[in-house]
Motif scaffolding. Structure first.
Motif, mmCIF file in Angstrom:
data_model
loop_
_atom_site.group_PDB
_atom_site.id
_atom_site.type_symbol
_atom_site.label_atom_id
_atom_site.label_comp_id
_atom_site.label_asym_id
_atom_site.label_seq_id
_atom_site.Cartn_x
_atom_site.Cartn_y
_atom_site.Cartn_z
ATOM 1 N N GLU A 138 -4.994 -3.300 7.410
ATOM 2 C CA GLU A 138 -4.267 -2.036 7.254
ATOM 3 C C GLU A 138 -4.593 -1.091 8.418
ATOM 4 O OE1 GLU A 138 -4.169 1.737 4.171
ATOM 5 O OE2 GLU A 138 -5.011 -0.153 3.484
ATOM 6 N N ARG A 166 0.821 -1.218 0.000
ATOM 7 C CA ARG A 166 0.000 0.000 0.000
ATOM 8 C C ARG A 166 0.851 1.263 0.000
ATOM 9 N NH1 ARG A 166 -4.185 1.746 -1.025
ATOM 10 N NH2 ARG A 166 -4.950 2.605 0.912
ATOM 11 N N GLN A 188 -10.920 -7.307 -0.191
ATOM 12 C CA GLN A 188 -10.579 -5.905 0.013
ATOM 13 C C GLN A 188 -10.947 -5.476 1.426
ATOM 14 O OE1 GLN A 188 -13.138 -3.200 0.104
ATOM 15 N NE2 GLN A 188 -11.456 -1.895 0.772
ATOM 16 N N SER A 243 -8.517 -3.823 4.237
ATOM 17 C CA SER A 243 -8.848 -2.593 4.940
ATOM 18 C C SER A 243 -8.720 -2.765 6.451
ATOM 19 C CB SER A 243 -10.267 -2.158 4.579
ATOM 20 O OG SER A 243 -10.614 -0.980 5.256
ATOM 21 N N GLN A 272 -6.175 -0.950 -2.391
ATOM 22 C CA GLN A 272 -6.606 -2.086 -1.573
ATOM 23 C C GLN A 272 -7.067 -3.247 -2.445
ATOM 24 O OE1 GLN A 272 -9.475 -0.695 1.313
ATOM 25 N NE2 GLN A 272 -7.871 0.108 2.655
#
Length: 68
Positions: A57, A32, A50, A54, A39
């Motif tokens: 992350e 990223r 995804q 998320s 993503q």
């Protein structure tokens, strides 16, 4: 001053914090923020959704923030 003791200590703390992330979190952060992937691109490369990218992350960012 990038050569100051405070700067050096902050850099060391950051490296230690990143070292504490899981391998998957490290990979996601690398893709990223170092490679600039979305993503969706990360999810395809890592093999997760995804939404999972998320969440992982966000968790990694929160871990880094807590320790800095």
């Amino acid at each position: 001053d990038p050569d100051s003791e405070d700067s050096w200590i902050s850099g060391l703390q950051f490296r230690q914090t990143v070292a504490g992330l899981t391998p998957r979190e490290k990979k996601i952060m690398e893709l990223r923020y170092l490679k600039g992937k979305t993503q969706m691109e990360v999810s395809a490369e890592v093999g997760i959704s995804q939404a999972q990218v998320s969440r992982l992350e966000k968790g990694a960012i929160n871990t880094i923030r807590k320790h800095l």
